[in-house]
Scaffold this active site. Structure first.
Site, short mmCIF file in Angstrom:
data_model
loop_
_atom_site.label_atom_id
_atom_site.label_comp_id
_atom_site.label_asym_id
_atom_site.label_seq_id
_atom_site.Cartn_x
_atom_site.Cartn_y
_atom_site.Cartn_z
N CYS A 2 36.31 30.65 77.05
CA CYS A 2 36.55 29.94 78.31
C CYS A 2 38.03 30.07 78.69
O CYS A 2 38.89 30.21 77.83
CB CYS A 2 36.21 28.45 78.27
SG CYS A 2 34.51 28.11 77.81
N ASN A 99 38.44 24.10 77.20
CA ASN A 99 38.19 25.31 76.43
C ASN A 99 38.13 24.89 74.97
O ASN A 99 39.11 24.33 74.46
CB ASN A 99 39.34 26.30 76.65
CG ASN A 99 39.29 27.48 75.71
OD1 ASN A 99 38.21 27.87 75.27
ND2 ASN A 99 40.44 28.03 75.38
N GLY A 100 36.99 25.13 74.32
CA GLY A 100 36.87 24.74 72.91
C GLY A 100 35.54 24.05 72.66
O GLY A 100 34.59 24.22 73.44
N GLU A 487 28.71 47.26 71.44
CA GLU A 487 29.12 46.08 72.20
C GLU A 487 29.20 46.34 73.70
O GLU A 487 28.99 45.41 74.49
CB GLU A 487 30.42 45.47 71.68
CG GLU A 487 31.70 46.15 72.09
CD GLU A 487 32.94 45.42 71.59
OE1 GLU A 487 33.02 44.20 71.69
OE2 GLU A 487 33.85 46.10 71.08
N HIS A 503 20.94 56.93 50.30
CA HIS A 503 20.47 55.73 49.59
C HIS A 503 19.62 54.83 50.49
O HIS A 503 19.41 53.67 50.17
CB HIS A 503 21.66 54.97 49.00
CG HIS A 503 22.44 55.79 48.02
ND1 HIS A 503 21.95 56.12 46.78
CD2 HIS A 503 23.64 56.42 48.13
CE1 HIS A 503 22.84 56.89 46.15
NE2 HIS A 503 23.86 57.09 46.96
N LYS A 602 36.41 37.76 75.11
CA LYS A 602 37.55 38.44 74.50
C LYS A 602 38.11 37.67 73.30
O LYS A 602 38.31 38.23 72.24
CB LYS A 602 38.64 38.66 75.55
CG LYS A 602 39.85 39.41 75.04
CD LYS A 602 39.52 40.83 74.70
CE LYS A 602 40.71 41.63 74.24
NZ LYS A 602 40.27 42.88 73.59
O1 M6R Z 1 41.63 38.86 68.83
P1 M6R Z 1 41.11 39.40 67.53
O2 M6R Z 1 41.68 40.73 67.18
O3 M6R Z 1 41.23 38.42 66.41
O4 M6R Z 1 39.56 39.61 67.79
C1 M6R Z 1 38.70 39.98 66.75
C2 M6R Z 1 37.36 40.40 67.28
O5 M6R Z 1 36.75 39.33 67.97
C3 M6R Z 1 37.46 41.59 68.22
O6 M6R Z 1 38.08 42.67 67.61
C4 M6R Z 1 36.05 42.03 68.67
O7 M6R Z 1 35.32 42.51 67.60
C5 M6R Z 1 36.15 43.07 69.78
N1 M6R Z 1 35.30 42.71 70.87
C6 M6R Z 1 35.74 44.43 69.34
O8 M6R Z 1 35.92 45.37 70.34
#
Ligand code: M6R
Length: 607
Positions: A2, A99-100, A487, A503, A602
């Site tokens: 958020c 947010n949270g 993703e 395997h 994100k």
């Molecule tokens: O902000 P961060 O690097 O801690 O985020 C970690 C993951 O949430 C992030 O890398 C996620 O896997 C991405 N969407 C991958 O592209």
């Protein structure tokens, strides 16, 4: 997840709020809303992306110079208008964006209901305006201070009360919040991207802090309600870095930014002639690093894959025992950490809830904590004992690209730093550092093949499953390539160590199940060729990524993408780039919402 924005100042608030939540849309995008005060509240909410909110507001100008807005990633309750923020109390005088997660909201909601409060939404957030309504006696800041004492969980909050409409009260605990200080205006937001158009001067709120913002200034209080002074920081990156600059998607822009991102990540950190690496953030703890006998890397998603590549580098070249753990596992599994264990958090956002919790767990167990973080002033950056910033500017697309190559590059630099404190010779260090300096140019040559990679993507865009295969340094790259594809395209993709295929996974391979091999000419190249033959014998189609000059691979693979030669330990940094482009073009050709894939956000600031 958020994004929240608040504005109070001399300008019309609505355009600034809308612009702000558009900048934060990467944090969540299933619904949005805003409230602006002008003698009464104007409230608008919409399901879907912010363009849906724009449509609702179009032709209905909203007057008012104070307001709050929100873009949502649903945690409690589906994406509906009722569940969209801002949320109200029974009197309709209070507006709250959040947010949270409020973990004890069920108990609070039950007791509020018993006392006659009525709820409209399924959200955890809605308890907050009702609690404020109960305790308010003419001073909103005191009311908010009282209410946060009742809340468990994580929150960034922005609140307006109709009886004191010249101010916004904001609170931070566990979710990021920054105050932008402009001339005769204040903006509060989850991220600097929403602020930078208006001011570069910002204050990063810490957990437990509460602020009151007005057009004439601000007051900040600590958790004990004491007024405090805080440093004002200047945001260094410019607005263009937070916009698309003509690219159809942020992801493509960020892929193409990688040469510059790597340059920015290494600038000033390499003393090539002496074979040394210097991180400013490590100056004070450089001797402590000598004593470390084990490094545990904690991270999630793409950052975890960068950590895996780092593990191989650190063990092979620095002789430092290293392991990588998903932060979400580390935080709960009672890890055994000694005083000479360092725990290194790798996180682009610096706000990932699991990674932050892992840092806190590590500290609680007496470990020394380090960070590789991109977002300056983020919570992880502030909480670790010492850290390294990526300096790659904002990464907006949900799919992480330039962060991966930058994280792996910094891990290579860290390998040299720790290696030189141990067994690495000056000559060996110089060789690695000279190669690191060439990475931006080598990535440029890969980017020039983007049309060719787009053509390969067109051939494979209808496949329903992909295997990504690699060995040694490129086993992590294979997993990263698969994550990128799944993703943003929603196509099933799995990353495997090539040697593991026989395997079990090999049973899946047929003419409809293509494999992407990451097989640079390295110490396991011949092994990879054998694994390719095994796939070929089962009619599997193969896209191979290999080193320029390894043309014999064309006999086995259906399509080949060449990367420039480099040191084996640096191959993940080059090989990731064509994998990012392949995923991007497959998703774009299939009309996916590349920058905002479904169900994701994100910054994963919830568990
Ligand atoms: O902000 P961060 O690097 O801690 O985020 C970690 C993951 O949430 C992030 O890398 C996620 O896997 C991405 N969407 C991958 O592209």
């Amino acid at each position: 997840m958020c994004g929240i924005v608040g504005y109070v100042g001399r300008k019309e608030a609505a355009p600034i709020l809308l612009d702000g939540i558009r900048k934060l849309e990467y944090r969540g995008y299933d619904s949005s809303g805003l409230s602006v005060w002008d003698g009464d509240f104007s409230d608008f909410k919409a399901v879907g992306k912010i363009c849906e909110l724009d449509k609702k507001i179009a032709g209905r100008p909203i007057a008012g110079r104070v307001g709050i807005a929100h873009t949502r990633w649903a945690t409690h309750g589906r994406p509906t208008e009722e569940n969209a923020h801002p949320h109200l109390d029974c009197s309709g005088k209070i507006r709250v964006v959040h947010n949270g997660i409020i973990e004890n909201y069920q108990a609070l909601k039950t007791s509020l209901r018993d006392r006659g409060h009525e709820f409209i939404s399924e959200t955890d957030t809605e308890v907050i305006p009702h609690l404020i309504e109960e305790v308010y006696d003419g001073d909103i800041i005191s009311a908010v201070m009282a209410v946060v004492g009742m809340l468990e969980g994580a929150y960034g909050l922005a609140i307006i009360h109709a009886d004191e409409p010249d101010k916004i009260v904001v609170v931070k605990r566990g979710s990021p919040l920054i105050l932008g200080i402009g001339p005769e205006e204040m903006i509060v937001a989850s991220d600097a991207a929403a602020v930078i158009r208006y001011t570069r001067d910002v204050i990063y709120l810490e957990d437990g802090e509460i602020a009151e913002i007005k057009d004439s200034g601000y007051r900040i209080f600590d958790g004990q309600a004491r007024a405090i002074e805080k440093n004002i920081h200047s945001i260094e990156w410019d607005i263009e870095r937070a916009e698309k600059s003509g690219y159809p998607h942020f992801m493509l822009k960020e892929i193409f930014e990688q040469p510059r991102a790597i340059e920015d990540s290494i600038r000033g950190r390499i003393i090539a002639e002496e074979g040394l690496v210097k991180f400013g953030g490590f100056d004070a703890i450089i001797d402590k690093l000598r004593e470390i006998d084990r490094l545990v890397i904690v991270a999630c998603g793409t950052a975890y894959h960068a950590g895996l590549a780092g593990e191989y580098m650190l063990e092979e070249h620095a002789g430092v025992p290293a392991e990588v753990e998903w932060a979400s596992e580390f935080r709960y599994r009672s890890p055994a950490l000694g005083p000479s264990t360092a725990v290194l958090a790798v996180s682009q956002s610096g706000e990932t809830a699991d990674t932050l919790a892992a840092v806190r767990e590590a500290r609680a167990r007496g470990a020394f904590t380090l960070g590789i973080v991109n977002v300056v002033g983020s919570t992880i950056a502030r909480e670790v004992d010492a850290g390294i910033y990526n300096h790659i500017g904002p990464e907006i697309s949900v799919a992480s690209t330039k962060a991966f190559t930058s994280q792996a590059t910094i891990l290579a630099l860290l390998t040299v730093l720790l290696g030189r404190q141990r067994r690495m010779t000056q000559g060996a260090a110089r060789e690695i550092l000279e190669e690191i300096k060439l990475l931006p140019f080598k990535i440029e040559t890969i980017l020039k093949q983007s049309d060719y990679i787009a053509a390969i993507a067109a051939k494979y865009r209808d496949a329903e499953h992909f295997a990504y295969l690699g060995r040694k340094y490129n086993q992590p790259t294979a997993r990263e390539g698969a994550l990128k594809l799944k993703e943003i395209s929603y196509i099933h993709a799995e990353g495997f160590a090539s040697g593991e295929m026989k395997h079990g996974p090999l049973a899946m391979i047929d003419e409809d199940f293509p494999s992407v091999f990451i097989a640079p000419r390295d110490s396991v190249y011949e092994k990879n060729l054998s694994n390719m033959e095994e796939i070929k014998s089962r009619d599997g189609r193969i896209i191979a990524i290999t080193t320029e000059g390894s043309n014999e691979i064309e006999v086995i693979a259906d399509d080949v993408i060449y990367i420039p030669p480099t040191l084996e330990m640096l191959t993940p940094i080059l090989a990731a780039v064509p994998l990012q482009l392949l995923a991007y073009y497959i998703a774009a050709l299939n009309d996916r919402d590349v920058d905002k894939p479904r169900n994701l956000a994100k910054s994963v600031t919830v568990e």
